[in-house]
Enzyme design. Structure first.
Site, mmCIF file in Angstrom:
data_model
loop_
_atom_site.group_PDB
_atom_site.id
_atom_site.type_symbol
_atom_site.label_atom_id
_atom_site.label_comp_id
_atom_site.label_asym_id
_atom_site.label_seq_id
_atom_site.Cartn_x
_atom_site.Cartn_y
_atom_site.Cartn_z
ATOM 1 N N ASP A 15 61.039 -24.880 -8.842
ATOM 2 C CA ASP A 15 62.140 -24.519 -9.743
ATOM 3 C C ASP A 15 61.702 -23.448 -10.743
ATOM 4 O O ASP A 15 60.530 -23.379 -11.124
ATOM 5 C CB ASP A 15 62.610 -25.786 -10.486
ATOM 6 C CG ASP A 15 63.998 -25.619 -11.079
ATOM 7 O OD1 ASP A 15 64.704 -24.637 -10.734
ATOM 8 O OD2 ASP A 15 64.391 -26.475 -11.899
ATOM 9 N N ASN A 63 73.256 -26.177 -4.102
ATOM 10 C CA ASN A 63 73.021 -24.771 -4.429
ATOM 11 C C ASN A 63 74.108 -23.831 -3.872
ATOM 12 O O ASN A 63 74.181 -22.668 -4.273
ATOM 13 C CB ASN A 63 71.634 -24.305 -3.949
ATOM 14 C CG ASN A 63 70.495 -24.838 -4.801
ATOM 15 O OD1 ASN A 63 69.401 -25.122 -4.310
ATOM 16 N ND2 ASN A 63 70.710 -24.982 -6.109
HETATM 17 C C1 IPE Z 1 66.566 -27.951 -7.242
HETATM 18 O O1 IPE Z 1 66.635 -26.988 -8.226
HETATM 19 C C2 IPE Z 1 66.724 -27.320 -5.897
HETATM 20 C C3 IPE Z 1 65.643 -26.418 -5.470
HETATM 21 C C4 IPE Z 1 64.539 -26.186 -6.115
HETATM 22 C C5 IPE Z 1 65.872 -25.786 -4.213
HETATM 23 P P1 IPE Z 1 67.988 -26.681 -9.013
HETATM 24 O O2 IPE Z 1 67.676 -25.584 -9.954
HETATM 25 O O3 IPE Z 1 69.096 -26.450 -8.048
HETATM 26 O O4 IPE Z 1 68.254 -28.054 -9.757
HETATM 27 P P2 IPE Z 1 69.145 -28.364 -11.035
HETATM 28 O O5 IPE Z 1 70.503 -27.787 -10.786
HETATM 29 O O6 IPE Z 1 68.481 -27.705 -12.201
HETATM 30 O O7 IPE Z 1 69.134 -29.846 -11.159
HETATM 31 C C1 IPE Z 2 64.722 -22.496 -7.805
HETATM 32 O O1 IPE Z 2 64.887 -21.602 -8.849
HETATM 33 C C2 IPE Z 2 65.168 -21.941 -6.485
HETATM 34 C C3 IPE Z 2 66.436 -22.475 -5.979
HETATM 35 C C4 IPE Z 2 67.126 -23.444 -6.533
HETATM 36 C C5 IPE Z 2 66.971 -21.873 -4.769
HETATM 37 P P1 IPE Z 2 66.228 -21.521 -9.697
HETATM 38 O O2 IPE Z 2 67.072 -20.422 -9.135
HETATM 39 O O3 IPE Z 2 66.885 -22.833 -9.802
HETATM 40 O O4 IPE Z 2 65.668 -21.074 -11.110
HETATM 41 P P2 IPE Z 2 66.220 -21.524 -12.528
HETATM 42 O O5 IPE Z 2 66.185 -23.011 -12.573
HETATM 43 O O6 IPE Z 2 67.604 -20.984 -12.640
HETATM 44 O O7 IPE Z 2 65.283 -20.895 -13.502
HETATM 45 MG MG MG Z 3 66.731 -24.366 -11.147
#
Ligand code: IPE
Ligand code: IPE
Ligand code: MG
Length: 235
Positions: A15, A63
């Protein structure tokens, strides 16, 4: 290296790509690209350390709620990632498996996934498990539907359903449960990742954004894990 108890199975919620990019005034797309580069490096380190199973959360069933352009960029990035895995598969002994609702992905990606899984199915090095269009609720519901159909067609009785039997209907069939779960970017939640399988895993949280997560950070997580005592309910 001092008494390092390397987990057999490490799961990672990668993340923080978006925040990493924002901090650097870069596009989210570049954040995800940097995240993919970090994964290449960390998977290599895990392999070198002797990790047998590495599971990474690449895209959740939730997502899809992101903008069309971000989703499109991610699908393109996954496509490139699978191409690179396919190209390099002669040079390593990674066994690649994708978990999640693969049929919900674009068709070209589904084909690439089938191809790399087929090409690496007899490899005996590290199992590299990529969770893509994965959600634990979705996984459990798909398993329950499957089980109901089998009961309806008299393949077995509800009374025969044990924990191990249930687990064999999950996407992680034949994969041991994670010993260590790592989540980056300071969030302390599971976000629908491996809810059944993480029941007795050790959790480790890092404040680093995923693209900044280094080999040393992985080692720190493993060192921290090594010092823990797992009890599984015993004294
Ligand atoms: C979890 O991260 C999913 C992945 C890392 C692919 P998110 O960024 O989607 O999770 P939330 O929305 O902060 O819980
Ligand atoms: C994790 O990074 C990757 C996916 C969820 C695909 P994020 O895109 O969630 O990054 P933040 O949480 O917005 O920083
Ligand atoms: Mg995230």
């Amino acid at each position: 290296m001092e008494n390092l108890n390397v987990p057999q199975h490490i799961a990672i919620i990668m993340d923080g790509n978006g925040r990493w990019a924002k901090n650097k005034n870069l596009s989210v797309k570049l954040g995800h690209k940097a995240g993919a580069d970090a994964l290449k490096k960390i998977s290599r380190t895990a392999y070198d350390l002797g990790v047998k199973y590495l599971s990474v959360y690449a895209f959740s069933t939730e997502n899809w709620k992101r903008s069309d352009s971000e989703v499109k960029d991610l699908m393109q990035l996954f496509s490139n990632y699978f191409d690179a895995l396919t190209k390099n598969c002669g040079k390593n002994d990674l066994k690649v498996k994708c978990i999640g609702n693969i049929f919900g992905l674009p068709e070209d990606l589904q084909k690439k996934i089938s191809k790399i899984e087929e090409m690496t199915k007899d490899k005996d090095g590290m199992n590299f498990i990529i969770a893509i269009n994965y959600g634990a609720h979705d996984e459990i519901l798909r398993a329950v539907k499957n089980i109901c159909n089998q009961v309806l067609t008299n393949k077995f009785l509800p009374s025969q359903l044990t924990e191990d039997f249930f687990a064999s209907f999950l996407d992680t069939k034949n994969i041991p449960n994670p010993d260590l779960l790592i989540r980056t970017a300071g969030e302390m939640r599971l976000s629908n990742f491996l809810l059944w399988q993480l029941a007795y895993s050790e959790f480790y949280f890092s404040d680093k954004f995923w693209p900044d997560f280094s080999e040393q950070d992985l080692l720190d997580a493993i060192k921290n894990f090594s010092a823990r005592k797992r009890r599984f309910g015993t004294r």
